[in-house]
Scaffold this motif. Structure first.
Motif, PDB file in Angstrom:
ATOM      1  N   ALA A  48       0.783  -1.470  -0.113  1.00 54.34           N
ATOM      2  CA  ALA A  48       0.187   0.142  -0.180  1.00 54.34           C
ATOM      3  C   ALA A  48       0.711   0.818   0.179  1.00 54.34           C
ATOM      4  N   MET A  49       0.082   2.825  -0.972  1.00 47.06           N
ATOM      5  CA  MET A  49       1.143   3.770  -0.247  1.00 47.06           C
ATOM      6  C   MET A  49       0.335   4.326   0.736  1.00 47.06           C
ATOM      7  N   THR A  50       1.457   4.634   1.927  1.00 44.68           N
ATOM      8  CA  THR A  50       0.773   5.245   2.915  1.00 44.68           C
ATOM      9  C   THR A  50       1.374   6.571   3.447  1.00 44.68           C
ATOM     10  N   ALA A  51       0.454   7.960   3.560  1.00 42.30           N
ATOM     11  CA  ALA A  51       1.027   8.930   3.710  1.00 42.30           C
ATOM     12  C   ALA A  51       1.196   9.656   4.908  1.00 42.30           C
ATOM     13  N   ILE A  52       2.274  10.105   5.886  1.00 40.32           N
ATOM     14  CA  ILE A  52       2.338  10.021   7.095  1.00 40.32           C
ATOM     15  C   ILE A  52       2.276  11.886   7.022  1.00 40.32           C
ATOM     16  N   VAL A  53       1.527  12.621   7.795  1.00 43.91           N
ATOM     17  CA  VAL A  53       0.810  13.714   7.716  1.00 43.91           C
ATOM     18  C   VAL A  53       0.853  14.185   8.750  1.00 43.91           C
ATOM     19  N   GLY A  54       0.993  15.862   9.623  1.00 46.34           N
ATOM     20  CA  GLY A  54       0.549  16.243  10.042  1.00 46.34           C
ATOM     21  C   GLY A  54       1.547  17.930  10.080  1.00 46.34           C
ATOM     22  N   PRO A  55       1.143  18.364  11.094  1.00 46.18           N
ATOM     23  CA  PRO A  55       1.338  19.792  11.596  1.00 46.18           C
ATOM     24  C   PRO A  55       3.003  20.233  11.282  1.00 46.18           C
ATOM     25  N   ASN A  56       3.647  21.304  11.117  1.00 40.07           N
ATOM     26  CA  ASN A  56       5.207  20.841  10.774  1.00 40.07           C
ATOM     27  C   ASN A  56       5.667  21.173  12.557  1.00 40.07           C
ATOM     28  N   GLY A  57       6.998  20.686  12.531  1.00 46.55           N
ATOM     29  CA  GLY A  57       7.410  20.258  14.174  1.00 46.55           C
ATOM     30  C   GLY A  57       6.677  18.973  14.812  1.00 46.55           C
ATOM     31  N   ALA A  58       5.336  17.923  13.904  1.00 45.50           N
ATOM     32  CA  ALA A  58       5.081  17.207  14.703  1.00 45.50           C
ATOM     33  C   ALA A  58       5.235  15.995  14.268  1.00 45.50           C
ATOM     34  N   GLY A  59       6.571  15.653  13.872  1.00 48.27           N
ATOM     35  CA  GLY A  59       8.150  14.722  14.345  1.00 48.27           C
ATOM     36  C   GLY A  59       7.535  13.544  12.730  1.00 48.27           C
ATOM     37  N   LYS A  60       7.150  14.111  12.199  1.00 52.22           N
ATOM     38  CA  LYS A  60       7.030  13.110  10.445  1.00 52.22           C
ATOM     39  C   LYS A  60       8.319  12.639  10.421  1.00 52.22           C
ATOM     40  N   SER A  61       9.166  13.524   9.857  1.00 51.00           N
ATOM     41  CA  SER A  61      11.002  13.257   9.526  1.00 51.00           C
ATOM     42  C   SER A  61      11.335  12.710  10.938  1.00 51.00           C
ATOM     43  N   THR A  62      11.235  13.284  11.487  1.00 54.67           N
ATOM     44  CA  THR A  62      11.917  12.417  12.782  1.00 54.67           C
ATOM     45  C   THR A  62      11.277  10.773  12.780  1.00 54.67           C
ATOM     46  N   LEU A  63      10.165  10.747  12.704  1.00 60.88           N
ATOM     47  CA  LEU A  63       9.702   9.331  12.524  1.00 60.88           C
ATOM     48  C   LEU A  63      10.078   8.338  11.548  1.00 60.88           C
ATOM     49  N   LEU A  64      10.219   9.446  10.429  1.00 59.36           N
ATOM     50  CA  LEU A  64      10.676   8.362   9.255  1.00 59.36           C
ATOM     51  C   LEU A  64      12.228   8.008  10.041  1.00 59.36           C
ATOM     52  N   LYS A  65      13.224   9.249  10.489  1.00 62.33           N
ATOM     53  CA  LYS A  65      14.578   8.796  10.325  1.00 62.33           C
ATOM     54  C   LYS A  65      14.433   7.635  11.234  1.00 62.33           C
ATOM     55  N   ALA A  66      13.799   7.313  12.640  1.00 63.30           N
ATOM     56  CA  ALA A  66      13.704   6.857  13.752  1.00 63.30           C
ATOM     57  C   ALA A  66      13.615   5.416  13.282  1.00 63.30           C
ATOM     58  N   ALA A  67      12.416   5.409  12.976  1.00 62.47           N
ATOM     59  CA  ALA A  67      12.657   4.132  12.252  1.00 62.47           C
ATOM     60  C   ALA A  67      13.206   3.021  11.178  1.00 62.47           C
ATOM     61  N   LEU A  68      13.912   4.134  10.877  1.00 70.52           N
ATOM     62  CA  LEU A  68      15.192   3.664   9.252  1.00 70.52           C
ATOM     63  C   LEU A  68      16.778   3.450  10.128  1.00 70.52           C
ATOM     64  N   GLY A  69      16.657   4.160  11.407  1.00 69.54           N
ATOM     65  CA  GLY A  69      17.566   3.920  12.188  1.00 69.54           C
ATOM     66  C   GLY A  69      18.571   5.641  11.680  1.00 69.54           C
ATOM     67  N   VAL A  70      18.413   5.972  10.779  1.00 69.20           N
ATOM     68  CA  VAL A  70      19.413   7.221  10.669  1.00 69.20           C
ATOM     69  C   VAL A  70      19.693   8.410  12.408  1.00 69.20           C
ATOM     70  N   ILE A  71      18.930   8.128  12.511  1.00 68.88           N
ATOM     71  CA  ILE A  71      18.546   8.691  14.411  1.00 68.88           C
ATOM     72  C   ILE A  71      18.638   7.487  15.016  1.00 68.88           C
ATOM     73  N   THR A  72      19.371   7.831  16.417  1.00 71.25           N
ATOM     74  CA  THR A  72      18.843   6.596  17.441  1.00 71.25           C
ATOM     75  C   THR A  72      17.870   7.121  18.596  1.00 71.25           C
ATOM     76  N   PRO A  73      17.141   6.352  18.085  1.00 66.84           N
ATOM     77  CA  PRO A  73      15.372   6.687  19.499  1.00 66.84           C
ATOM     78  C   PRO A  73      16.078   6.419  20.797  1.00 66.84           C
ATOM     79  N   LEU A  74      14.986   7.151  21.409  1.00 69.24           N
ATOM     80  CA  LEU A  74      15.147   6.680  23.264  1.00 69.24           C
ATOM     81  C   LEU A  74      14.767   5.709  23.114  1.00 69.24           C
ATOM     82  N   ALA A  75      13.219   5.257  22.616  1.00 73.63           N
ATOM     83  CA  ALA A  75      12.959   4.042  22.697  1.00 73.63           C
ATOM     84  C   ALA A  75      12.076   3.212  22.214  1.00 73.63           C
TER      85      ALA A  75
END
Lengths: 266, 304
Positions: A48-75
């Motif tokens: 499927a094609m999934t959109a991640i949508v939310g206001p500025n600063g909602a953490g959309k890019s952060t979610l992608l980056k943390a999911a792929l290990g580009v940045i290290t999540p706290l938990a």
């Protein structure tokens, strides 16, 4: 009776997670004191094609980056088809925000696409004619073959985004994760990119993209995740993409968010 | 000039100069593209306290302990810079600036307070080195290059610097692709599973090896210049990374040769008697090459 139902439900979600090309549980990332995303659960539907949508600063890019290990999540944990991500790297293609790289870098379009074939080439493997042909085929899919030997800084924003997509195509992945693929691109490029993404979906691949333009969500995507630090709602566009849920995601800022598709924060 | 005298007096320093210049210029390309060019500057400054501490501990000006001290100081500085950058959330240039000035200043104080008057260890030496003194007394002519007995008398800096150059070149050759990918697009490289953190640290460590090995022979001026000037000039000659690195190596070698010859003979040509510092002249020539490339290079960035 109620207990059995709950168990059934738990089994179902577990099964969905095992089949999901990107299953995120309890993902929390913090820059400094405040969390950028907090305890996010997302189970992306395969094919499927999934959109991640939310206001500025909602953490959309952060979610992608943390999911792929580009940045290290706290938990939190991330799995692809029930496996830890590190074992599935060659099946994932990530397209970062175009603004995140230095386009003055001394490299040509074709060399950028060849970067997508690193896992085939390895450290010292020679780039052969077949690799070049494969890279050119990827450029062809995004309509960029004429620009193969251009320095990347000489391209327009839309052309740069197409090159990034071509590099992802060269990875021949099963999961394509794109951060703001339509930010600052011309209408022709947006059309070309969405056509390629839909062709990927039709070939059974999974696409996840951070998206800004609420108006095109129902047109472009099958599923949507509404994010504002936490997941507000997630599921098929037809069920989830409602005025109520959007209001809950954007709060009073809905009108501003609609008027401001250009921003790259998030 | 082409006979025994040249082989004994000029050939070794020129070769050492070339090795130093190229060994620093090669990683300089990546440091420059990563906006970390100052790290060469930083490393070459922080080795001073390392060397002084090594001297204070061992009580002798021996190469081994000094290199260890310098390397230790370089690594400590890299770690401290990284910690300040992460914890203080400030730009890496600022973090480097703070750390290397503070450590260099500490080195100067240490040097002043310790009794080094009877050994060859001073701030001037740290800056300019002593390239001209690295002569090959066993050489009697070109034939000495094939004579094992004479070769054994080569200044030890030459094989040491050649080894450092080899380490640098091998590292870049083997890790070319990951380095290029993570320098251009770190997020993408990490998404592919590349460990960009250790890779970036390895690049800095390799740069430190070049800087520390060079420091002893030629001082920090050449090191600072060679990490930046050849790579910056090469960037304006081409739009391809491989060619940029090749150009930078050529520019570095050219600076070393022309700079050494100009320092030794230039003053005589204009009627002055004494020669000038080879290290200073080599760095100056590399700066002139950069200026020429900035004026006439075919791939200068358009002024916006």
């Amino acid at each position: 009776m109620t207990l059995a139902l709950v168990q059934d439900d738990a089994k179902l979600t577990e099964a969905a997670r095992m089949a999901s090309p990107l299953a995120v549980r309890g993902l929390t990332v913090s820059y400094g004191q405040t969390p950028a995303i907090f305890s996010v659960d997302v189970t992306v539907r395969a094919g499927a094609m999934t959109a991640i949508v939310g206001p500025n600063g909602a953490g959309k890019s952060t979610l992608l980056k943390a999911a792929l290990g580009v940045i290290t999540p706290l938990a939190g944990t991330v799995a692809m088809l029930g496996q830890p991500l590190d074992r599935m790297r060659d099946r994932i293609a990530y397209v970062p925000q175009r603004a995140s790289v230095d386009w003055d870098f001394p490299t040509r379009v074709i060399d950028v696409v060849l970067m997508g074939m690193y896992r085939q080439l390895g450290l010292l493997g020679r780039v052969r004619a077949t690799h070049r042909a494969q890279a050119m085929a990827c450029l062809d899919r995004v309509g960029m073959t004429d620009f193969a030997t251009r320095q990347i800084g000489q391209l327009s924003g839309g052309q740069q985004q197409r090159v990034f997509l071509a590099r992802a195509l060269a990875q021949e992945a099963d999961l394509y994760v794109l951060d703001e693929p339509f930010a600052g691109v011309d209408a022709a490029t947006e059309k070309a990119i969405i056509a390629v993404l839909k062709s990927l979906r039709d070939a059974g691949r999974t696409v996840v993209a951070v998206h800004h333009d609420l108006a095109t969500v129902p047109d472009y995507f099958d599923d949507v995740v509404l994010l504002n630090t936490q997941v507000v709602a997630a599921g098929p566009v037809a069920h989830v993409f409602t005025e109520d849920n959007l209001q809950a995601t954007y709060g009073g800022r809905l009108t501003t968010a609609r008027a401001d598709p250009e921003s790259v924060a998030g | 000039m082409m006979g025994a005298e040249f082989v004994a007096l000029s050939l070794p320093p020129i070769l050492i100069g070339i090795c130093v210049a190229v060994a620093c210029a090669l990683p300089g390309n990546f440091l420059l593209l990563r906006r970390q060019a100052l790290i060469g500057d930083a490393i070459s400054h922080v080795v001073l306290p390392g060397i002084v501490v090594a001297f204070l501990v061992t009580g002798a000006v021996a190469t081994g302990p000094m290199l260890i001290g310098a390397a230790g100081a370089a690594i400590a500085a890299v770690v401290v810079i990284d910690v300040i950058r992460r914890l203080g959330r400030i730009e890496s240039g600022a973090a480097m600036g703070v750390v290397f000035t503070a450590m260099f200043a500490a080195g100067v104080l240490l040097l002043e307070r310790s009794d080094t008057s009877n050994v060859h260890l001073d701030v001037e030496h740290a800056l300019f080195g002593n390239l001209e003194s690295l002569i090959w007394l066993d050489a009697t002519g070109w034939a000495s290059l094939l004579d094992p007995a004479a070769l054994a008398g080569l200044p030890v800096e030459l094989p040491r610097m050649a080894l450092a150059l080899l380490v640098v070149a091998l590292f870049l050759f083997v890790f070319w692709r990951p380095l290029a990918m993570s320098t251009f697009d770190e997020g993408f490289a990490r998404g592919m599973g590349l460990r960009t953190g250790p890779l970036g640290l390895a690049l800095v460590v390799v740069s430190a090896i070049a800087a520390v090995a060079a420091f002893d022979a030629v001082g920090s001026i050449i090191v600072i210049a060679m990490f930046i000037c050849p790579a910056a000039a090469a960037r304006m000659m081409t739009n391809r990374l491989g060619r940029q690195v090749a150009w930078s190596a050529g520019f570095a070698a050219l600076s070393a040769i022309v700079g050494y010859v100009l320092a030794g003979y230039g003053p005589l040509w204009v009627g002055a008697s004494a020669s000038v510092s080879a290290a200073g002249m080599i760095a100056t020539v590399s700066g002139l090459i950069l200026a020429l490339a900035a004026i006439a290079g075919p791939h200068r960035k358009a002024v916006q």
